[in-house]
Write a protein that holds these residues in place. Structure first.
Motif, PDB file in Angstrom:
ATOM      1  N   ASP A 157     103.043  19.305  51.783  1.00 16.71           N
ATOM      2  CA  ASP A 157     102.868  18.352  50.682  1.00 16.71           C
ATOM      3  C   ASP A 157     104.206  17.942  50.087  1.00 16.71           C
ATOM      4  O   ASP A 157     104.424  16.769  49.744  1.00 16.71           O
ATOM      5  CB  ASP A 157     101.974  18.941  49.589  1.00 16.71           C
ATOM      6  CG  ASP A 157     100.493  18.855  49.937  1.00 16.71           C
ATOM      7  OD1 ASP A 157     100.156  18.213  50.949  1.00 16.71           O
ATOM      8  OD2 ASP A 157      99.673  19.428  49.193  1.00 16.71           O
ATOM      9  N   ASP A 158     105.115  18.910  49.947  1.00 14.67           N
ATOM     10  CA  ASP A 158     106.445  18.609  49.431  1.00 14.67           C
ATOM     11  C   ASP A 158     107.169  17.624  50.346  1.00 14.67           C
ATOM     12  O   ASP A 158     107.822  16.681  49.879  1.00 14.67           O
ATOM     13  CB  ASP A 158     107.259  19.893  49.300  1.00 14.67           C
ATOM     14  CG  ASP A 158     108.689  19.642  48.864  1.00 14.67           C
ATOM     15  OD1 ASP A 158     108.912  19.422  47.656  1.00 14.67           O
ATOM     16  OD2 ASP A 158     109.597  19.653  49.727  1.00 14.67           O
ATOM     17  N   PHE A 159     107.052  17.816  51.647  1.00 14.13           N
ATOM     18  CA  PHE A 159     107.668  16.947  52.644  1.00 14.13           C
ATOM     19  C   PHE A 159     107.172  15.507  52.481  1.00 14.13           C
ATOM     20  O   PHE A 159     107.962  14.561  52.411  1.00 14.13           O
ATOM     21  CB  PHE A 159     107.319  17.486  54.038  1.00 14.13           C
ATOM     22  CG  PHE A 159     107.855  16.697  55.191  1.00 14.13           C
ATOM     23  CD1 PHE A 159     109.151  16.901  55.650  1.00 14.13           C
ATOM     24  CD2 PHE A 159     107.067  15.769  55.857  1.00 14.13           C
ATOM     25  CE1 PHE A 159     109.639  16.194  56.735  1.00 14.13           C
ATOM     26  CE2 PHE A 159     107.545  15.055  56.931  1.00 14.13           C
ATOM     27  CZ  PHE A 159     108.841  15.265  57.376  1.00 14.13           C
ATOM     28  N   PRO A 193     112.335  20.604  55.467  1.00  5.93           N
ATOM     29  CA  PRO A 193     111.188  21.517  55.358  1.00  5.93           C
ATOM     30  C   PRO A 193     111.525  22.958  55.728  1.00  5.93           C
ATOM     31  O   PRO A 193     110.876  23.882  55.222  1.00  5.93           O
ATOM     32  CB  PRO A 193     110.163  20.907  56.316  1.00  5.93           C
ATOM     33  CG  PRO A 193     110.962  20.081  57.272  1.00  5.93           C
ATOM     34  CD  PRO A 193     112.123  19.562  56.485  1.00  5.93           C
ATOM     35  N   CYS A 194     112.531  23.179  56.590  1.00  2.00           N
ATOM     36  CA  CYS A 194     112.901  24.557  56.944  1.00  2.00           C
ATOM     37  C   CYS A 194     113.471  25.281  55.724  1.00  2.00           C
ATOM     38  O   CYS A 194     113.179  26.457  55.490  1.00  2.00           O
ATOM     39  CB  CYS A 194     113.920  24.555  58.077  1.00  2.00           C
ATOM     40  SG  CYS A 194     113.274  23.936  59.642  1.00  2.00           S
ATOM     41  N   LEU A 195     114.272  24.572  54.957  1.00  2.00           N
ATOM     42  CA  LEU A 195     114.829  25.149  53.741  1.00  2.00           C
ATOM     43  C   LEU A 195     113.712  25.491  52.765  1.00  2.00           C
ATOM     44  O   LEU A 195     113.681  26.573  52.168  1.00  2.00           O
ATOM     45  CB  LEU A 195     115.822  24.155  53.137  1.00  2.00           C
ATOM     46  CG  LEU A 195     116.653  24.581  51.938  1.00  2.00           C
ATOM     47  CD1 LEU A 195     117.978  23.826  51.949  1.00  2.00           C
ATOM     48  CD2 LEU A 195     115.921  24.307  50.636  1.00  2.00           C
ATOM     49  N   ARG A 196     112.771  24.558  52.603  1.00  2.00           N
ATOM     50  CA  ARG A 196     111.670  24.795  51.661  1.00  2.00           C
ATOM     51  C   ARG A 196     110.783  25.947  52.126  1.00  2.00           C
ATOM     52  O   ARG A 196     110.287  26.735  51.321  1.00  2.00           O
ATOM     53  CB  ARG A 196     110.846  23.523  51.512  1.00  2.00           C
ATOM     54  CG  ARG A 196     109.987  23.490  50.276  1.00  2.00           C
ATOM     55  CD  ARG A 196     110.805  23.516  48.982  1.00  2.00           C
ATOM     56  NE  ARG A 196     111.674  22.349  48.872  1.00  2.00           N
ATOM     57  CZ  ARG A 196     112.966  22.420  48.569  1.00  2.00           C
ATOM     58  NH1 ARG A 196     113.543  23.603  48.359  1.00  2.00           N
ATOM     59  NH2 ARG A 196     113.701  21.332  48.478  1.00  2.00           N
ATOM     60  N   TYR A 247     122.838  27.581  56.197  1.00  2.00           N
ATOM     61  CA  TYR A 247     122.566  26.365  55.418  1.00  2.00           C
ATOM     62  C   TYR A 247     121.153  26.380  54.853  1.00  2.00           C
ATOM     63  O   TYR A 247     120.941  26.035  53.691  1.00  2.00           O
ATOM     64  CB  TYR A 247     122.782  25.140  56.312  1.00  2.00           C
ATOM     65  CG  TYR A 247     122.443  23.818  55.658  1.00  2.00           C
ATOM     66  CD1 TYR A 247     123.396  23.112  54.926  1.00  2.00           C
ATOM     67  CD2 TYR A 247     121.176  23.252  55.786  1.00  2.00           C
ATOM     68  CE1 TYR A 247     123.078  21.896  54.334  1.00  2.00           C
ATOM     69  CE2 TYR A 247     120.856  22.042  55.195  1.00  2.00           C
ATOM     70  CZ  TYR A 247     121.815  21.366  54.473  1.00  2.00           C
ATOM     71  OH  TYR A 247     121.491  20.164  53.885  1.00  2.00           O
ATOM     72  N   VAL A 248     120.165  26.789  55.664  1.00  2.00           N
ATOM     73  CA  VAL A 248     118.776  26.770  55.193  1.00  2.00           C
ATOM     74  C   VAL A 248     118.407  28.044  54.442  1.00  2.00           C
ATOM     75  O   VAL A 248     117.298  28.159  53.924  1.00  2.00           O
ATOM     76  CB  VAL A 248     117.775  26.524  56.347  1.00  2.00           C
ATOM     77  CG1 VAL A 248     117.981  25.138  56.940  1.00  2.00           C
ATOM     78  CG2 VAL A 248     117.889  27.597  57.420  1.00  2.00           C
ATOM     79  N   ASP A 297     113.440  27.606  72.269  1.00  2.00           N
ATOM     80  CA  ASP A 297     113.491  27.569  70.811  1.00  2.00           C
ATOM     81  C   ASP A 297     112.648  26.413  70.302  1.00  2.00           C
ATOM     82  O   ASP A 297     112.624  25.331  70.883  1.00  2.00           O
ATOM     83  CB  ASP A 297     114.935  27.354  70.332  1.00  2.00           C
ATOM     84  CG  ASP A 297     115.811  28.567  70.577  1.00  2.00           C
ATOM     85  OD1 ASP A 297     115.253  29.664  70.727  1.00  2.00           O
ATOM     86  OD2 ASP A 297     117.038  28.399  70.628  1.00  2.00           O
ATOM     87  N   SER A 298     111.975  26.643  69.186  1.00  2.00           N
ATOM     88  CA  SER A 298     111.270  25.556  68.525  1.00  2.00           C
ATOM     89  C   SER A 298     112.293  24.678  67.828  1.00  2.00           C
ATOM     90  O   SER A 298     113.266  25.171  67.263  1.00  2.00           O
ATOM     91  CB  SER A 298     110.276  26.113  67.505  1.00  2.00           C
ATOM     92  OG  SER A 298     109.616  25.070  66.841  1.00  2.00           O
ATOM     93  N   HIS A 299     112.084  23.364  67.888  1.00  2.00           N
ATOM     94  CA  HIS A 299     112.998  22.468  67.191  1.00  2.00           C
ATOM     95  C   HIS A 299     112.221  21.329  66.562  1.00  2.00           C
ATOM     96  O   HIS A 299     111.017  21.205  66.712  1.00  2.00           O
ATOM     97  CB  HIS A 299     114.091  21.941  68.122  1.00  2.00           C
ATOM     98  CG  HIS A 299     113.601  21.131  69.273  1.00  2.00           C
ATOM     99  ND1 HIS A 299     113.179  19.827  69.136  1.00  2.00           N
ATOM    100  CD2 HIS A 299     113.460  21.418  70.585  1.00  2.00           C
ATOM    101  CE1 HIS A 299     112.813  19.352  70.320  1.00  2.00           C
ATOM    102  NE2 HIS A 299     112.965  20.310  71.208  1.00  2.00           N
ATOM    103  N   ASP A 300     112.939  20.471  65.858  1.00  2.00           N
ATOM    104  CA  ASP A 300     112.331  19.408  65.063  1.00  2.00           C
ATOM    105  C   ASP A 300     111.478  20.024  63.952  1.00  2.00           C
ATOM    106  O   ASP A 300     111.734  21.141  63.515  1.00  2.00           O
ATOM    107  CB  ASP A 300     111.523  18.441  65.933  1.00  2.00           C
ATOM    108  CG  ASP A 300     112.405  17.666  66.910  1.00  2.00           C
ATOM    109  OD1 ASP A 300     113.562  17.401  66.554  1.00  2.00           O
ATOM    110  OD2 ASP A 300     111.945  17.348  68.010  1.00  2.00           O
TER     111      ASP A 300
END
Length: 362
Positions: free
Chosen positions: A83-85, A97-100, A148-149, A189-192
């Motif tokens: 929802d934030d995204f 979204p990774c940071l959140r 960073y995240v 690895d998962s990305h995006d």
């Protein structure tokens, strides 16, 4: 210590859990079920939190020899991350979204539950380091560094975090996984964005926000150059996908300079008009004892670092860049680092609200 290892089903979290056990900790593995409708299989390296990932995490826990559970956190993830995204894009910002997810799920909801259950800390497979001084530092593998995240984490959260992989490269982690007979050793690895498994961010946002046609205008002349189906489909610095009907007089490409949700307008211009040397940000999380620091700042995930003078006043972080940066987008994080012999130290972070030119502010 009694620690909870967050196991995504990937190679990093599996090796992190194994190292935590080798270090003598009492380790319990947990997989976070974050998707409301998990798919059985991934699409290559896109997507995560699938049934396949849950099974991979369980198999890894069996090999390591630790208890394993699945926690359903789909509602928390949807409310705090998905929802934030959507809301951030609707407001003309570009969220991470990774940071959140790290802030609101892994090191808030999960950590709070873990502490309530008697665990001392949460172990993750992030590529970052916590020094003996407790300060967050970059990983030795700069290409995989995730400080960073993680820079949004508070001191209290970092005090209950364990990052066993920060002193290893990704190649070393995969080799160790293979030596431990972990089936995920070669898993991609998962990305995006994990909750957009097909990689179509614009399509995902349109499904949530609907079509909202508007104009694309020239930032210097005000001339209408084209149209769009939703300003939320653009981000600062974007060049591709503009579909401009009027070519630039000088023949040079145009880039997104700003997004104005109120008028539903996307403004474009030449590359040099993207340059900013003053960045303001709110919601600061600051770990340095000083409110003013000459440091290096990173303005987006895997972006280049820029030397800057950073100050804090009334809950607002201001970074005066020593050289201009391009593509600075509101909603992204600015993370301040101090170079150190033992690896760059994270001084703090904040959420970018605007970028500007000092000359224009004078």
């Amino acid at each position: 210590m009694r620690v909870l290892a967050a196991m995504s089903g990937g190679v990093d979290s599996a090796v992190a859990a194994a190292r935590a056990k080798d270090a003598g900790h009492d380790v319990t593995g947990v997989h976070l079920a974050l998707a409301r409708n998990p798919q059985t299989f991934r699409t290559g390296a896109r997507g995560c939190c699938t049934l396949e990932d849950s099974r991979d995490a369980r198999r890894a826990a069996d090999v390591i020899g630790i208890p394993f559970y699945v926690w359903d956190m789909a509602e928390e993830f949807h409310d705090n991350v998905v929802d934030d995204f959507v809301n951030e894009y609707a407001a003309g910002r570009t969220p991470n979204p990774c940071l959140r997810c790290n802030e609101k799920i892994k090191f808030e909801a999960v950590l709070d539950r873990a502490v309530a259950l008697g665990f001392d800390a949460v172990v993750t497979g992030h590529h970052a380091r916590l020094g003996a001084d407790g300060l967050l530092r970059r990983s030795v593998d700069i290409a995989k560094d995730q400080s960073y995240v993680l820079a949004v984490l508070t001191r209290a959260q970092l005090d209950r975090a364990v990052f066993p992989l920060g002193d290893s490269t990704k190649e070393q982690v995969r080799a160790e996984a293979a030596a431990r007979d972990l089936a995920v050793a070669d898993k991609p690895d998962s990305h995006d964005i994990c909750f957009i498994s097909d990689g179509d961010t614009r399509g995902f946002l349109e499904s949530k926000l609907g079509s909202a046609p508007g104009d694309i205008v020239d930032g210097r002349t005000g001339e209408t150059l084209g149209s769009h189906n939703g300003a939320y489909g653009f981000t600062i610095g974007q060049r591709k996908g503009l579909d401009l009907r009027v070519p630039a007089a000088d023949g040079r490409p145009r880039y997104v300079l700003s997004i104005t949700p109120v008028s539903n307008t996307v403004t474009v211009g030449p590359r040099e008009d993207l340059e900013v040397d003053v960045v303001t940000a709110d919601r600061p999380v600051w770990h340095s004892s000083a409110d003013i620091a000459d440091c290096e700042v990173q303005l987006r995930a895997h972006g280049e670092v820029v030397s800057a003078a950073v100050s804090l006043a009334d809950g607002v972080l201001t970074a005066r860049l020593k050289s201009p940066a391009r593509g600075v987008a509101a909603g992204q994080a600015i993370v301040a680092y101090r170079p150190d012999a033992d690896g760059d130290i994270v001084l703090g972070s904040a959420t970018i609200t605007a970028g500007s030119r000092a000359a224009a502010n004078a």
